[in-house]
Scaffold this motif. Structure first.
Motif, PDB file in Angstrom:
ATOM      1  N   LYS A 130      -7.760   6.956  32.506  1.00 36.99           N
ATOM      2  CA  LYS A 130      -8.351   7.448  31.253  1.00 36.99           C
ATOM      3  C   LYS A 130      -7.859   8.847  30.886  1.00 36.99           C
ATOM      4  CE  LYS A 130     -12.715   4.878  30.869  1.00 36.99           C
ATOM      5  NZ  LYS A 130     -11.964   3.704  30.566  1.00 36.99           N
ATOM      6  N   GLU A 131      -7.214   9.521  31.833  1.00 31.31           N
ATOM      7  CA  GLU A 131      -6.827  10.927  31.633  1.00 31.31           C
ATOM      8  C   GLU A 131      -5.907  11.109  30.427  1.00 31.31           C
ATOM      9  OE1 GLU A 131      -8.348  13.088  33.258  1.00 31.31           O
ATOM     10  OE2 GLU A 131      -9.159  11.869  34.889  1.00 31.31           O
ATOM     11  N   GLY A 167      -3.544   2.572  24.841  1.00 32.93           N
ATOM     12  CA  GLY A 167      -4.936   2.798  24.480  1.00 32.93           C
ATOM     13  C   GLY A 167      -5.750   1.560  24.813  1.00 32.93           C
ATOM     14  N   ILE A 168      -7.086   1.640  24.637  1.00 29.72           N
ATOM     15  CA  ILE A 168      -7.920   0.521  25.084  1.00 29.72           C
ATOM     16  C   ILE A 168      -7.805  -0.704  24.176  1.00 29.72           C
ATOM     17  CG2 ILE A 168      -9.623   1.846  26.397  1.00 29.72           C
ATOM     18  CD1 ILE A 168     -11.399   1.842  23.921  1.00 29.72           C
ATOM     19  N   GLU A 169      -7.293  -0.528  22.943  1.00 30.38           N
ATOM     20  CA  GLU A 169      -7.160  -1.697  22.065  1.00 30.38           C
ATOM     21  C   GLU A 169      -5.703  -1.896  21.649  1.00 30.38           C
ATOM     22  OE1 GLU A 169     -10.053  -1.689  18.918  1.00 30.38           O
ATOM     23  OE2 GLU A 169     -11.681  -1.173  20.300  1.00 30.38           O
ATOM     24  N   ARG A 217      -7.899   6.238  26.197  1.00 36.29           N
ATOM     25  CA  ARG A 217      -6.747   5.728  26.950  1.00 36.29           C
ATOM     26  C   ARG A 217      -7.159   4.616  27.904  1.00 36.29           C
ATOM     27  NH1 ARG A 217      -2.945   9.990  27.942  1.00 36.29           N
ATOM     28  NH2 ARG A 217      -2.745   9.581  25.738  1.00 36.29           N
ATOM     29  N   LEU A 218      -6.287   3.595  28.007  1.00 37.32           N
ATOM     30  CA  LEU A 218      -6.481   2.528  28.992  1.00 37.32           C
ATOM     31  C   LEU A 218      -5.686   2.832  30.256  1.00 37.32           C
ATOM     32  CD1 LEU A 218      -7.441  -0.284  29.913  1.00 37.32           C
ATOM     33  CD2 LEU A 218      -5.440  -1.239  28.764  1.00 37.32           C
ATOM     34  N   GLY A 219      -4.403   3.188  30.085  1.00 39.39           N
ATOM     35  CA  GLY A 219      -3.613   3.477  31.274  1.00 39.39           C
ATOM     36  C   GLY A 219      -2.121   3.457  31.043  1.00 39.39           C
ATOM     37  N   ILE A 220      -1.383   3.376  32.157  1.00 33.90           N
ATOM     38  CA  ILE A 220       0.083   3.348  32.142  1.00 33.90           C
ATOM     39  C   ILE A 220       0.516   1.974  32.616  1.00 33.90           C
ATOM     40  CG2 ILE A 220       2.208   4.414  32.991  1.00 33.90           C
ATOM     41  CD1 ILE A 220       0.345   6.753  33.960  1.00 33.90           C
ATOM     42  N   GLU A 221       1.350   1.327  31.828  1.00 33.62           N
ATOM     43  CA  GLU A 221       1.831  -0.007  32.188  1.00 33.62           C
ATOM     44  C   GLU A 221       3.345   0.023  32.388  1.00 33.62           C
ATOM     45  OE1 GLU A 221       2.525  -4.222  29.932  1.00 33.62           O
ATOM     46  OE2 GLU A 221       0.645  -3.187  29.499  1.00 33.62           O
ATOM     47  N   LEU A 222       3.810  -0.438  33.542  1.00 33.44           N
ATOM     48  CA  LEU A 222       5.237  -0.687  33.745  1.00 33.44           C
ATOM     49  C   LEU A 222       5.485  -2.149  33.403  1.00 33.44           C
ATOM     50  CD1 LEU A 222       6.067   1.146  37.107  1.00 33.44           C
ATOM     51  CD2 LEU A 222       5.742   2.080  34.824  1.00 33.44           C
TER      52      LEU A 222
END
Length: 490
Positions: A363-364, A389-391, A463-468
């Motif tokens: 979430k940072e 982001g979350i959406e 924020r949701l996160g980091i996706e590779l």
């Protein structure tokens, strides 16, 4: 009105405005003004053990206006302290603006050399420009010298564009280059020299457009790097060409050989320095570790600037070390001091094979990310990183292996109109990505500075996160680490 009164007025206005701004997009670890407008970095210098950065500033409004010089200083390039406004316009030498310039140490005094701007007819944008000096005993309070203007007018074959002095010392002589254009609108850089910073002799043209590099070269910088000479320029008026020159104005460089005796600069072709949306007017300085450090304006003329609604506008990039790579290519990498921002480290994975996607939920808002993809043994057509982001929101960095093309897509993170930027990478066995995320910016450094992409972003979602991710195949992730970064302005 006295200069001191004008500066006090500006300080009072800034103090009041800073209480009223909306903080949703305020950056956590970048240079910004307390409130209102900023653009070009100016006067970069390490002086008496401290780093000083000045910037073009309008302290009365979140839009561009009569230019003042804002000022911050730091002992470590990370923790910045706001100083009082350094220069305010309104004297005979700078009636309508204290435009960009540079800072030097002259006999132990911090000395600023800047352009005075004077409107003849503001509605028609008719103006003239001259060059001036201000001196400080303490590094914070500046007095304009009685000899101003030290250069009253441009050469006879010049247009009215005559600004942004960059000054340095070679042997016992001071040199000054200026951004300029000819009477028929050809961009160029011109050179002066002086023994005392007060009396200047015009030497001639250092470099000039061949007709393809625009009508005006702003914010020039000239320095030696690994035995080569580098001219940084910010041309206005280059036409877009495929994936090149996509921003309204560019910042880039020419590399070659220079002879002080003949003023001959033999150079190669123009190369853009950063391939993101928001990088302009870069300036450099040499520090006591021998590093050539660059800082740019992290915005772009005539782009959407949502922070104006919040009572402020404009920021500067992270400080970057400039080095010379192969084939006269300039490389930029973040200064090592930025590790001081790290609060917590999260080593997400090492030597893990992924196919499709792998999400680290975070979430940072303030993050540093390092990810390395093994390209030797991959079946994927493309690999990359998403800041999600979350959406719906995301900024996407994609590398297409067959075309060696790196794409930064911010169209779902505040850049709906013109969200995509591309650049080509040299072939390599790995893709090493180093990313800094702030509340409203993303700075990407790839393969140790082979490419950089700098853009402002404007998230509205949490924020949701980091996706590779991979497309059409799998890839080994050699490293995936992120750090939560601290907010130095709190």
């Amino acid at each position: 009105m006295l200069t001191t009164t004008r500066i006090q007025n500006a300080e009072e206005k800034l103090s009041k405005a800073s209480q009223e701004i909306n903080n949703r997009y305020r950056l956590g670890y970048h240079i910004m003004a307390p409130a209102n407008w900023i653009n070009d970095p100016n006067g970069l210098i390490q002086f008496n053990g401290e780093y000083h950065v000045f910037y073009q500033h309008h302290p009365y409004d979140e839009n561009w206006g009569p230019m003042h010089w804002g000022h911050v200083k730091s002992k470590d390039l990370v923790h910045w302290e706001h100083c009082r406004v350094a220069l305010a316009p309104g004297d005979a030498c700078d009636k309508d603006g204290c435009f960009s310039g540079s800072g030097v140490d002259h006999d132990g005094k911090l000395t600023l050399i800047y352009t005075g701007h004077h409107y003849i007819d503001k509605e028609k944008d008719l103006f003239y420009q001259n060059q001036n000096i201000a001196v400080s005993q303490d590094g914070v309070t500046f007095e304009k010298v009685g000899e101003n203007p030290v250069i009253a007018e441009p050469p006879a074959d010049s247009s009215h564009h005559f600004r942004d002095p960059k000054v340095w010392k070679h042997d016992d002589t001071w040199y000054m280059i200026l951004g300029n254009s000819t009477k028929d609108d050809v961009g160029r850089v011109i050179l002066y020299r002086s023994s005392d910073l007060r009396n200047w002799e015009y030497i001639g043209v250092l470099a000039q457009s061949d007709g393809t590099l625009g009508y005006m070269w702003e914010c020039p910088d000239f320095f030696e790097l690994d035995g080569k000479y580098v001219l940084l320029i910010s041309p206005q008026g280059i036409e877009e060409k495929g994936d090149l020159y996509k921003n309204l104005f560019q910042t880039g460089y020419l590399v070659g050989e220079y002879d002080y005796n003949t003023n001959k600069f033999e150079h190669g072709s123009f190369t853009e320095l950063d391939n993101g949306h928001d990088f302009y007017a870069v300036q450099t300085f040499l520090d006591d570790k021998g590093r050539r450090i660059a800082i740019g304006w992290m915005d772009m003329w005539e782009s959407d600037m949502p922070t104006k609604a919040d009572g402020w506008c404009g920021a500067l990039t992270l400080p970057r070390v400039v080095t010379m790579g192969s084939n006269n290519k300039l490389l930029m990498n973040p200064v090592e001091e930025l590790a001081l921002l790290r609060e917590t480290e999260h080593e997400v994975s090492t030597n893990q094979i992924i196919s499709g996607s792998y999400l680290a939920e975070i979430k940072e808002e303030l993050l540093e990310i390092k990810a390395t993809f093994d390209l030797k043994n991959t079946s994927a057509q493309s690999v990359g990183i998403k800041i999600r982001g979350i959406e719906q929101e995301e900024a996407v960095l994609t590398y297409q292996l067959d075309h060696q093309k790196l794409t930064l897509d911010c169209s779902k993170l505040g850049k709906e109109k013109d969200g995509v930027r591309n650049t080509i990478l040299e072939e390599s066995d790995q893709l090493s990505v180093h990313v800094f995320i702030d509340r409203s910016s993303i700075e990407v450094f790839v393969n140790n500075g082979q490419a950089t992409m700098t853009s402002r972003i404007y998230p509205r979602e949490e924020r949701l996160g980091i996706e590779l991710f991979t497309e059409n195949g799998d890839v080994k992730i050699e490293e995936f680490t992120y750090w939560k970064l601290k907010d130095v302005w709190k």
